[in-house]
Design a protein around this motif. Sequence first.
Motif, mmCIF file in Angstrom:
data_model
loop_
_atom_site.group_PDB
_atom_site.id
_atom_site.type_symbol
_atom_site.label_atom_id
_atom_site.label_comp_id
_atom_site.label_asym_id
_atom_site.label_seq_id
_atom_site.Cartn_x
_atom_site.Cartn_y
_atom_site.Cartn_z
ATOM 1 N N GLU A 114 0.853 -1.176 0.000
ATOM 2 C CA GLU A 114 0.000 0.000 0.000
ATOM 3 C C GLU A 114 0.896 1.236 0.000
ATOM 4 N N ASP A 115 0.311 2.385 -0.049
ATOM 5 C CA ASP A 115 1.063 3.621 -0.151
ATOM 6 C C ASP A 115 1.585 4.035 1.220
ATOM 7 N N ASP A 116 2.705 3.494 1.608
ATOM 8 C CA ASP A 116 3.298 3.873 2.877
ATOM 9 C C ASP A 116 4.781 4.167 2.684
ATOM 10 N N ALA A 117 5.386 4.648 3.713
ATOM 11 C CA ALA A 117 6.783 5.098 3.609
ATOM 12 C C ALA A 117 7.731 3.983 3.202
ATOM 13 N N SER A 118 7.540 2.765 3.718
ATOM 14 C CA SER A 118 8.467 1.680 3.388
ATOM 15 C C SER A 118 8.398 1.308 1.910
ATOM 16 N N VAL A 119 7.210 1.341 1.330
ATOM 17 C CA VAL A 119 7.069 1.046 -0.107
ATOM 18 C C VAL A 119 7.733 2.153 -0.916
ATOM 19 N N ARG A 120 7.501 3.390 -0.549
ATOM 20 C CA ARG A 120 8.125 4.507 -1.277
ATOM 21 C C ARG A 120 9.650 4.440 -1.185
ATOM 22 N N GLU A 121 10.158 4.087 -0.012
ATOM 23 C CA GLU A 121 11.608 3.976 0.148
ATOM 24 C C GLU A 121 12.170 2.849 -0.712
ATOM 25 N N ARG A 147 11.199 6.905 -13.273
ATOM 26 C CA ARG A 147 10.996 7.239 -11.851
ATOM 27 C C ARG A 147 9.717 8.040 -11.674
ATOM 28 N N THR A 148 9.469 8.983 -12.564
ATOM 29 C CA THR A 148 8.267 9.818 -12.482
ATOM 30 C C THR A 148 7.001 8.984 -12.577
ATOM 31 N N ILE A 149 6.963 8.039 -13.494
ATOM 32 C CA ILE A 149 5.796 7.172 -13.641
ATOM 33 C C ILE A 149 5.557 6.386 -12.361
ATOM 34 N N PHE A 150 6.610 5.808 -11.795
ATOM 35 C CA PHE A 150 6.425 4.998 -10.600
ATOM 36 C C PHE A 150 6.105 5.850 -9.375
ATOM 37 N N LYS A 151 6.664 7.046 -9.272
ATOM 38 C CA LYS A 151 6.356 7.924 -8.141
ATOM 39 C C LYS A 151 4.898 8.358 -8.161
ATOM 40 N N SER A 152 4.357 8.553 -9.357
ATOM 41 C CA SER A 152 2.974 9.028 -9.462
ATOM 42 C C SER A 152 1.964 7.873 -9.380
#
Length: 128
Positions: free
Chosen positions: A101-108, A122-127
């Motif tokens: 899910e959209d949490d800090a550990s996934v984003r990291e 990177r832009t596609i995956f960040k969005s």
Amino acid sequence: MASNDIGALRRLIYTSRATDHDLVDILRVSRANNGIDGISGLLLAKQGMFVQVLEGPPESVATTFERIRRDDRHSHVEVLSDTAEKERAFGDWTMAALRGEDDASVRERLAVLTAGVPAPIRTIFKSS
């Protein structure tokens, strides 16, 4: 054709909705097939959606993507980018994956997996 020749590689990025999936099984099968077909990439499974980069020989990417389009575990398949490239962004990975899910550990973790790849990826995956 060598992988550093212009146009020797095709990079396709798509999104789809996950209809019913077992990510472990999807990865097991795709990694085996991708190793044979010369495909590398990254798969993000998050909140019922897939975002995936496929890269490799143009014919192999076309065959793999057509198989994905026909797979009942995917719906609403949409191509975000389809380009000829000189080199791979994901090296020899048969398929890196990230689920959550959209949490800090996934984003990291996503930041680590996409470090060093071209900015548009990177832009596609960040969005997503």
